[in-house]
Enzyme design. Structure first.
Site, PDB file in Angstrom:
ATOM      1  N   GLU A 132       0.805  -1.230   0.000  1.00 50.06           N
ATOM      2  CA  GLU A 132       0.000   0.000   0.000  1.00 50.06           C
ATOM      3  C   GLU A 132       0.838   1.281   0.000  1.00 50.06           C
ATOM      4  O   GLU A 132       0.599   2.191   0.787  1.00 50.06           O
ATOM      5  CB  GLU A 132      -0.971  -0.017   1.188  1.00 50.06           C
ATOM      6  CG  GLU A 132      -1.885  -1.217   1.169  1.00 50.06           C
ATOM      7  CD  GLU A 132      -2.763  -1.360   2.414  1.00 50.06           C
ATOM      8  OE1 GLU A 132      -2.721  -0.485   3.283  1.00 50.06           O
ATOM      9  OE2 GLU A 132      -3.493  -2.371   2.501  1.00 50.06           O
ATOM     10  N   GLU A 239      -6.485 -10.472  -0.812  1.00 41.53           N
ATOM     11  CA  GLU A 239      -7.268 -10.150   0.399  1.00 41.53           C
ATOM     12  C   GLU A 239      -8.760 -10.010   0.084  1.00 41.53           C
ATOM     13  O   GLU A 239      -9.440  -9.119   0.584  1.00 41.53           O
ATOM     14  CB  GLU A 239      -6.768  -8.836   1.026  1.00 41.53           C
ATOM     15  CG  GLU A 239      -5.277  -8.794   1.278  1.00 41.53           C
ATOM     16  CD  GLU A 239      -4.818  -7.535   2.022  1.00 41.53           C
ATOM     17  OE1 GLU A 239      -5.657  -6.794   2.545  1.00 41.53           O
ATOM     18  OE2 GLU A 239      -3.598  -7.325   2.070  1.00 41.53           O
TER      19      GLU A 239
END
Ligand code: G3I
Length: 334
Positions: A132, A239
């Site tokens: 991220e 995810e």
């Protein structure tokens, strides 16, 4: 009732199927995991803070438990995610009463990765080295973080080179979310293309797939998979969960209950993304959900506490969902 073939068996010829694990989920969901999944990732246990809460002090407890469980059950294990703006101890970024220098922080990454790779040698097949790193808002491509502030924009390249030095046999991934939002996808593509052009050892792209029925659609999702596949990177869906609410909707309960129509759209997205992955199965090696069953998910815990999201493949009583059975049937019929 006929016993169904498992999710992972149904996908044997396409990719591995798995979920994130913790000590608690192994306890609660062990039976589902053993039956349906052939790969896994540690939800939290391999992030920087749980592994090295204080510089030079290593705690491998929960991670070791996950390694043992996956090994005992012949599952492939991904690792996740040391270089992130979260789950890092504050003291990592200071040196006495000053901010840590670039050199000191790089040295700390080196020691952390060295210890991590020595400890887990031979147990891990892929690793989200940086997680991220991209900014979701207008402005710079890179997210503001201590890594960026103290090392500079080359903190990603440096991290991958260090990871490769200690982990020659682990596939190194970059992992990020909102991959189906066009401007975010463009930023992700620019970032990884840049790394590949500079010869950074990057093997794969982790697409988180925290999708929702409001902002995500299958055409955009396929564009994302296509774009990263064409760079020659391996792809893991890392995810996945399918939120019936928009990510922007953080309204605490009571918010609108999940209707049949919303469930229907959740099912469409789940089946559609699995279908895209089957069609790109020469590039997609694994699909993992962020949780096993609805009784334990970050969406209910962190994202909007008190609201149920029902975003996973098994319900809160650990029963397989209709859409999961349909995913299995889709795979068999493919
Ligand atoms: O470790 C402490 C524990 O010692 C303490 O007893 C407990 C009490 O609150 O807190 C524990 O830490 C929590 C940890 O989860 C373990 O339960 C943290 O406060 C909490 O912030 C942490 O949340 C995790 C979050 O990442 C931040 O690390 C979530 O479980 C996890 O699902 C979430 O996962 C992220 C992915 O890594 C990256 N992509 C997004 C995804 C969802 O946010």
């Amino acid at each position: 009732q006929v016993e169904m073939i498992s999710l992972s068996d149904a996908h044997k010829k396409f990719f591995e199927v798995g979920a994130c694990l913790s000590s608690e989920s192994i306890k609660r969901h062990g039976a589902i995991i053993k039956k349906h999944f052939n790969c896994a990732v540690a939800e939290n246990a391999m992030k920087w803070e749980p592994i090295e809460p204080q510089t030079g002090i290593f705690t491998f407890g929960e991670a070791d438990e996950i390694v043992k469980f996956t090994k005992d059950n012949q599952m492939t294990l991904r690792a996740h995610a040391p270089i992130w703006h979260m789950a890092v101890p504050d003291e990592l970024f200071v040196d006495g009463d000053k901010p840590a220098s670039r050199e000191i922080l790089i040295e700390r990454i080196d020691s952390h990765m060295k210890a991590f790779c020595e400890h887990f040698k031979g147990q891990i097949s892929s690793w989200d080295v940086v997680n991220e790193a991209i900014n979701d808002f207008p402005g710079e491509d890179l997210r503001q973080s201590k890594w960026l502030e103290l090392i500079g924009p080359d903190y990603l390249d440096i991290s991958y080179h260090i990871a490769r030095k200690y982990a020659p046999d682990i596939q190194l991934f970059y992992n990020d979310y909102n991959e189906f939002v066009p401007f975010k996808r463009e930023r992700m593509l620019r970032l990884v293309k840049g790394m590949l052009d500079r010869g950074v050892p990057l093997d794969g792209m982790g697409l988180q797939a925290h999708v929702n029925i409001v902002e995500c659609n299958l055409d955009e999702y396929e564009r994302t998979v296509e774009a990263f596949a064409s760079l020659g990177l391996r792809i893991h869906i890392t995810e996945m969960d399918v939120n019936p609410y928009s990510l922007r909707d953080r309204v605490f309960p009571p918010s609108s209950p999940i209707t049949e129509e919303m469930h229907h759209k959740q099912a469409e997205l789940y089946r559609g993304i699995f279908d895209i992955c089957r069609r790109y199965s020469d590039t997609v090696d694994a699909v993992l959900t962020w949780g096993v069953a609805d009784d334990m998910t970050w969406l209910d815990d962190l994202f909007c506490p008190g609201r149920e999201h029902q975003a996973l493949l098994f319900d809160k009583d650990h029963k397989i969902k209709k859409w999961t059975e349909q995913i299995i049937e889709d795979a068999i019929r493919y």
